[in-house]
Scaffold this active site. Sequence first.
Site, mmCIF file in Angstrom:
data_model
loop_
_atom_site.group_PDB
_atom_site.id
_atom_site.type_symbol
_atom_site.label_atom_id
_atom_site.label_comp_id
_atom_site.label_asym_id
_atom_site.label_seq_id
_atom_site.Cartn_x
_atom_site.Cartn_y
_atom_site.Cartn_z
ATOM 1 C CG ASN A 1 -47.995 -9.713 60.046
ATOM 2 O OD1 ASN A 1 -47.783 -8.547 60.353
ATOM 3 N ND2 ASN A 1 -47.242 -10.371 59.169
ATOM 4 C CD1 TRP A 2 -53.623 -6.360 62.043
ATOM 5 C CD2 TRP A 2 -53.676 -4.197 62.654
ATOM 6 N NE1 TRP A 2 -54.766 -6.157 62.769
ATOM 7 C CE2 TRP A 2 -54.830 -4.840 63.166
ATOM 8 C CE3 TRP A 2 -53.493 -2.849 62.925
ATOM 9 C CZ2 TRP A 2 -55.802 -4.169 63.915
ATOM 10 C CZ3 TRP A 2 -54.459 -2.175 63.680
ATOM 11 C CH2 TRP A 2 -55.603 -2.828 64.156
ATOM 12 C CE LYS A 3 -48.695 -9.740 55.710
ATOM 13 N NZ LYS A 3 -48.426 -10.470 54.506
ATOM 14 C CD GLU B 1 -45.039 -9.844 53.705
ATOM 15 O OE1 GLU B 1 -45.179 -9.063 54.656
ATOM 16 O OE2 GLU B 1 -45.991 -10.427 53.151
ATOM 17 C CD GLU C 1 -46.810 -16.623 57.905
ATOM 18 O OE1 GLU C 1 -47.977 -16.374 58.193
ATOM 19 O OE2 GLU C 1 -45.981 -15.747 57.593
ATOM 20 N N GLY D 1 -50.753 -13.996 50.999
ATOM 21 C CA GLY D 1 -51.423 -12.935 50.241
ATOM 22 C C GLY D 1 -51.844 -13.339 48.838
ATOM 23 C CB SER E 1 -54.269 -17.477 51.517
ATOM 24 O OG SER E 1 -53.462 -16.654 50.697
ATOM 25 N N GLY F 1 -52.672 -12.650 57.944
ATOM 26 C CA GLY F 1 -52.303 -11.323 57.459
ATOM 27 C C GLY F 1 -53.542 -10.522 57.107
ATOM 28 N N GLY F 2 -53.883 -10.508 55.827
ATOM 29 C CA GLY F 2 -54.969 -9.663 55.327
ATOM 30 C C GLY F 2 -56.269 -9.777 56.107
#
Length: 249
Positions: A9-11, A95, A163, A169, A209, A230-231
């Site tokens: 997920n690049w957001k 989010e 999640e 994050g 994470s 994510g990150g």
Amino acid sequence: MRRKLAAGNWKMNGTLADLGELDSLAETHPTPGVDILVCPPATLISAAAARAGKGPIQIGGQDCHHADQGALTGDVSALMLADAGAHAVILGHSERREGHGETSEEVRAKAKTAQAASLMTVICLGESLGQREATNTLDIIGAQLSLSVPDSSNGENLVIAYEPIWAIGSGLTPSPDQIGEVHDFIRARLEKRFGAGVGRSVRLLYGGSVKPDNAAEIFAVSNVDGALVGGASLRAADFSPIITALESA
Ligand code: PEP
């Protein structure tokens, strides 16, 4: 029975210049033993899908509206995502639930439309830290699951991502036992609602994470069929070892 899935997920990150990361991933994993999904921002879906071509990476969106079209400034429909080359869409990410006030009922409406547009829906569920500390985790997950997942779901068009909000994050992750408890609970609920065949065929991802150094431990947990990342999905150098860990799990 369930093919594992590594989803990124690049957001709200990435421009055309970052699509080279897809090339690097495809070069490192030309015939992966797991499914690979990358969900860039909506502006990049068309270009990402063209770049990914018929290779090992599939492209997804991060949200969609529940309507197919209309006077809805700024929104994107599931049909539009599919038309742009998306195979999947993430729905109900915390989010969006927190930042945009999305309810589980809205998530279900979006998922119904997305599944009708032949998109695989990755529906996110998760508790806050306060809810976990109040030992309400399974109640929260159970309610989100039953309200967010449409009746049209099956093992092909539904993926659930657990999640925990406090893990996203933050560098914090639940213990393997905590992840296993929630994943086993989700599996049992899906089997009860959809029957054993469908219930056992839905893939359950853990998200929050996930990094190269904790991926193997998480993937060893029962009923964890992959990760929503994510990150660490933004750079092939970080995402690739997570994919490799999933292939070896
Ligand atoms: C996410 O937002 O879906 C997520 C899991 O983020 P991160 O991996 O950065 O915690």
